[in-house]
Design an enzyme around this catalytic site. Sequence first.
Site, PDB file in Angstrom:
ATOM      1  N   ASP A  69       0.857  -1.176   0.000  1.00 15.99           N
ATOM      2  CA  ASP A  69       0.000   0.000   0.000  1.00 15.99           C
ATOM      3  C   ASP A  69       0.899   1.234   0.000  1.00 15.99           C
ATOM      4  O   ASP A  69       1.821   1.330   0.812  1.00 15.99           O
ATOM      5  CB  ASP A  69      -0.932   0.010   1.216  1.00 15.99           C
ATOM      6  CG  ASP A  69      -2.185   0.808   0.906  1.00 15.99           C
ATOM      7  OD1 ASP A  69      -2.876   0.454  -0.061  1.00 15.99           O
ATOM      8  OD2 ASP A  69      -2.445   1.819   1.586  1.00 15.99           O
ATOM      9  N   LYS A 162      15.237   4.214 -10.794  1.00 12.92           N
ATOM     10  CA  LYS A 162      14.169   4.322  -9.790  1.00 12.92           C
ATOM     11  C   LYS A 162      14.156   3.124  -8.831  1.00 12.92           C
ATOM     12  O   LYS A 162      14.003   3.290  -7.622  1.00 12.92           O
ATOM     13  CB  LYS A 162      12.812   4.432 -10.503  1.00 12.92           C
ATOM     14  CG  LYS A 162      11.634   4.432  -9.543  1.00 12.92           C
ATOM     15  CD  LYS A 162      10.286   4.384 -10.240  1.00 12.92           C
ATOM     16  CE  LYS A 162       9.174   4.267  -9.207  1.00 12.92           C
ATOM     17  NZ  LYS A 162       7.864   3.996  -9.775  1.00 12.92           N
ATOM     18  N   ARG A 168       9.468   1.860  -2.644  1.00 18.50           N
ATOM     19  CA  ARG A 168       9.217   0.414  -2.808  1.00 18.50           C
ATOM     20  C   ARG A 168      10.501  -0.376  -2.525  1.00 18.50           C
ATOM     21  O   ARG A 168      10.478  -1.385  -1.814  1.00 18.50           O
ATOM     22  CB  ARG A 168       8.745   0.189  -4.249  1.00 18.50           C
ATOM     23  CG  ARG A 168       8.465  -1.239  -4.650  1.00 18.50           C
ATOM     24  CD  ARG A 168       7.646  -1.289  -5.943  1.00 18.50           C
ATOM     25  NE  ARG A 168       6.362  -0.631  -5.756  1.00 18.50           N
ATOM     26  CZ  ARG A 168       6.062   0.574  -6.255  1.00 18.50           C
ATOM     27  NH1 ARG A 168       6.926   1.226  -7.013  1.00 18.50           N
ATOM     28  NH2 ARG A 168       4.894   1.127  -5.997  1.00 18.50           N
TER      29      ARG A 168
HETATM   30  P1  ITT Z   1      -3.551  -2.166  -5.267  1.00 21.20           P
HETATM   31  O1  ITT Z   1      -4.541  -2.986  -6.029  1.00 21.20           O
HETATM   32  O2  ITT Z   1      -2.279  -2.910  -4.986  1.00 21.20           O
HETATM   33  O3  ITT Z   1      -4.123  -1.528  -4.020  1.00 21.20           O
HETATM   34  P2  ITT Z   1      -3.343   0.605  -6.271  1.00 21.20           P
HETATM   35  O4  ITT Z   1      -2.903   1.141  -7.602  1.00 21.20           O
HETATM   36  O5  ITT Z   1      -4.720   0.929  -5.796  1.00 21.20           O
HETATM   37  O6  ITT Z   1      -3.095  -0.989  -6.286  1.00 21.20           O
HETATM   38  P3  ITT Z   1      -2.069   1.892  -3.935  1.00 21.20           P
HETATM   39  O7  ITT Z   1      -3.386   2.153  -3.297  1.00 21.20           O
HETATM   40  O8  ITT Z   1      -1.026   1.244  -3.122  1.00 21.20           O
HETATM   41  O9  ITT Z   1      -2.222   0.997  -5.255  1.00 21.20           O
HETATM   42  O10 ITT Z   1      -1.353   3.168  -4.560  1.00 21.20           O
HETATM   43  C1  ITT Z   1      -1.688   4.473  -4.315  1.00 21.20           C
HETATM   44  C2  ITT Z   1      -1.477   5.299  -5.560  1.00 21.20           C
HETATM   45  O11 ITT Z   1      -0.090   5.652  -5.650  1.00 21.20           O
HETATM   46  C3  ITT Z   1      -1.862   4.633  -6.889  1.00 21.20           C
HETATM   47  O12 ITT Z   1      -2.531   5.594  -7.693  1.00 21.20           O
HETATM   48  C4  ITT Z   1      -0.528   4.268  -7.500  1.00 21.20           C
HETATM   49  O13 ITT Z   1      -0.575   4.298  -8.922  1.00 21.20           O
HETATM   50  C5  ITT Z   1       0.388   5.363  -6.955  1.00 21.20           C
HETATM   51  N1  ITT Z   1       1.774   4.881  -6.829  1.00 21.20           N
HETATM   52  C6  ITT Z   1       2.254   4.008  -5.920  1.00 21.20           C
HETATM   53  N2  ITT Z   1       3.575   3.771  -6.112  1.00 21.20           N
HETATM   54  C7  ITT Z   1       3.927   4.526  -7.176  1.00 21.20           C
HETATM   55  C8  ITT Z   1       5.136   4.709  -7.880  1.00 21.20           C
HETATM   56  O14 ITT Z   1       6.247   4.051  -7.564  1.00 21.20           O
HETATM   57  N3  ITT Z   1       5.134   5.553  -8.915  1.00 21.20           N
HETATM   58  C9  ITT Z   1       4.022   6.222  -9.273  1.00 21.20           C
HETATM   59  N4  ITT Z   1       2.837   6.100  -8.679  1.00 21.20           N
HETATM   60  C10 ITT Z   1       2.780   5.250  -7.629  1.00 21.20           C
END
Ligand code: ITT
Length: 182
Positions: A69, A162, A168
Amino acid sequence: MRKLSNLLFVSSNIHKFKEAKVILDSFDISIQFFKLNLEEIQSNSLKEIALKKAQNAFSKCKKPLIIEDDGLYIDYLDGFPGPYSSYVYKTIGNQGILDLLKKNRDAKFISNITYCDQKNLESFEGKLDGCISKSEKGTGWGYDPIFIPKNTKKTFAELIDKNNLSHRYKALKKFSSWYLNK
Ligand code: ITT
């Protein structure tokens, strides 16, 4: 020697899996993608959301797994969107965030990796300071085109390394040392 593993990475987001796979391969841990739209509880705590998300995933997959998350925390917005980052990305998106920001552009990205199996439920956090760019730069997924890690001038989308410095990477590094010694 590569640790044989049937560890699942449960997520709806293939980009997160692809990066996690590259990172975990470097620690000799193999993972498989298990695509699932996981329900998220509403909470201000990323860890609380992640713990519930992992338990929920385990009740469906019944195999050792990790979930991730993430939250983007913007100082000028008092930490918003934080745990609501997924919703905010889908609604106002990167341009919406850029439109909200004035002078202070400091921000941080946090990743919470949670492992769950029959006996264990463990969380690991990775935090990366940075700032929000003035415009979108580079082609990448999610917030990559607007997040600039500290001590660099490039957005995540423009950086070639990255996976060696991201939120991450930091969370998975902590997870790996625990997992390999478990
Ligand atoms: P899950 O099904 O795993 O929950 P999600 O896309 O809903 O997938 P999160 O709630 O963990 O994932 O992510 C929160 C937001 O942050 C989501 O819009 C991701 O695309 C963004 N995000 C997370 N890590 C990122 C990264 O390394 N680079 C760019 N955006 C990122």
